[in-house]
Design an enzyme around this catalytic site. Sequence first.
Site, PDB file in Angstrom:
ATOM      1  N   GLN A   1       0.839  -1.198   0.000  1.00 15.14           N
ATOM      2  CA  GLN A   1       0.000   0.000   0.000  1.00 15.14           C
ATOM      3  C   GLN A   1       0.876   1.249   0.000  1.00 15.14           C
ATOM      4  O   GLN A   1       1.750   1.402   0.848  1.00 15.14           O
ATOM      5  CB  GLN A   1      -0.925   0.037   1.214  1.00 15.14           C
ATOM      6  CG  GLN A   1      -1.940   1.176   1.091  1.00 15.14           C
ATOM      7  CD  GLN A   1      -2.767   1.396   2.332  1.00 15.14           C
ATOM      8  OE1 GLN A   1      -2.230   1.794   3.364  1.00 15.14           O
ATOM      9  NE2 GLN A   1      -4.065   1.148   2.241  1.00 15.14           N
TER      10      GLN A   1
ATOM     11  N   TYR B   1      -5.605  10.816   4.827  1.00 18.29           N
ATOM     12  CA  TYR B   1      -4.257  11.067   4.351  1.00 18.29           C
ATOM     13  C   TYR B   1      -4.306  11.859   3.030  1.00 18.29           C
ATOM     14  O   TYR B   1      -5.347  12.341   2.620  1.00 18.29           O
ATOM     15  CB  TYR B   1      -3.481   9.760   4.249  1.00 18.29           C
ATOM     16  CG  TYR B   1      -3.360   9.107   5.610  1.00 18.29           C
ATOM     17  CD1 TYR B   1      -2.718   9.777   6.666  1.00 18.29           C
ATOM     18  CD2 TYR B   1      -3.940   7.881   5.884  1.00 18.29           C
ATOM     19  CE1 TYR B   1      -2.646   9.212   7.938  1.00 18.29           C
ATOM     20  CE2 TYR B   1      -3.862   7.311   7.161  1.00 18.29           C
ATOM     21  CZ  TYR B   1      -3.222   7.989   8.177  1.00 18.29           C
ATOM     22  OH  TYR B   1      -3.161   7.446   9.431  1.00 18.29           O
TER      23      TYR B   1
END
Length: 357
Positions: free
Chosen positions: A98, A179
């Site tokens: 990721q 994020y």
Amino acid sequence: MSKLFDSVRVGRYTLSNRLVMAPMTRSRAQADGTPGELAAEYYAQRASVGLIVTEGTQPSEDGQGYLTTPGIYSDAHVAGWKKVTSAVHARGGHLFIQLMHAGRMSHPDNTRHHRVGVAPSAIAPGTAMFTASGMQDIPVPRALTTEEIRQTVQDFRTAARRAVDAGADGVEIHGANAYLVQQFFAPSANTRTDVYGGSLENRARFALEVAAAIAGEIGADRTAIRLSPGTTLWGIDEGAQGPDLYRYLVAELDKLGLAWLHIAHQGNEALMTDIRKLWKGALIVNRAGRPREQIGADVATGLADLESYGQMVLANPDFVTRLQRNAAMNAADRNGFFGGAAQGYTDYPSLSEVASA
């Protein structure tokens, strides 16, 4: 639940079952961002799930937000991740790294460069973050220039190439949980007046450019993305247009032919139903706190093609076997979630180890 154990085609891969290890930050990397000594063992222990999505991994120096999180932008990082991917593949598993750029969710004390975080706009998230000296307020980030945004897209592209060079089966873009990618979606974090701000199409632009760049570099069938529509973590407010932004975004992402879409479901069932209709590829659904008796429910109804789990996989390296046998699960040790060594990381016993003890 039995359908969970059927094979499924995802991107260029056929997975042995429909269970996914969700990405979980563990904060055990070396100071330079190379995966820690036990990372290969940790992930290999859990290789019986159909798919592993690793902890969030920064694509650049500025992508780091937390202490001792791994990177995938240097030769040392590639060498470290090769040990992980080799160990997982030796046990027949599949692993996607990721790619996570923390954006404004960063503190200078947590990085080697000691700069403030970068973000769509110079707006602090209004929360504190753990650092080596304790909890500290996150400072106001520096707003990225338009050219720096374009460079960040290239950073994601380069990191994806390095991930594949390290033996990963592909990458998942972290577009969730407040994020950087999601910061562009939210008017509370993005007040830009250029092509990356304002309209929902502009606020979705960065995510689409990152996905297209990575797909062009390593192949769409090795590229995936995770989203968390409606999350309100750390000052994120997507506003009244939020659901429509995701409908637009998912429809545009679908055109790229990505390996999967991974939804951290926040409870808007109507939006989730629309996403299922808009997305023609593999869909992974994660519901935080899903009780044991509901495991497999979304696959059974056709809402999801796969389901992802965090703490239950973290605490049970033989998660698949325990489900198949209807066996009791280990409880997760919260004291071992972040940092440390083997305790709460690689020392959870399997059923066979319990039986022989």
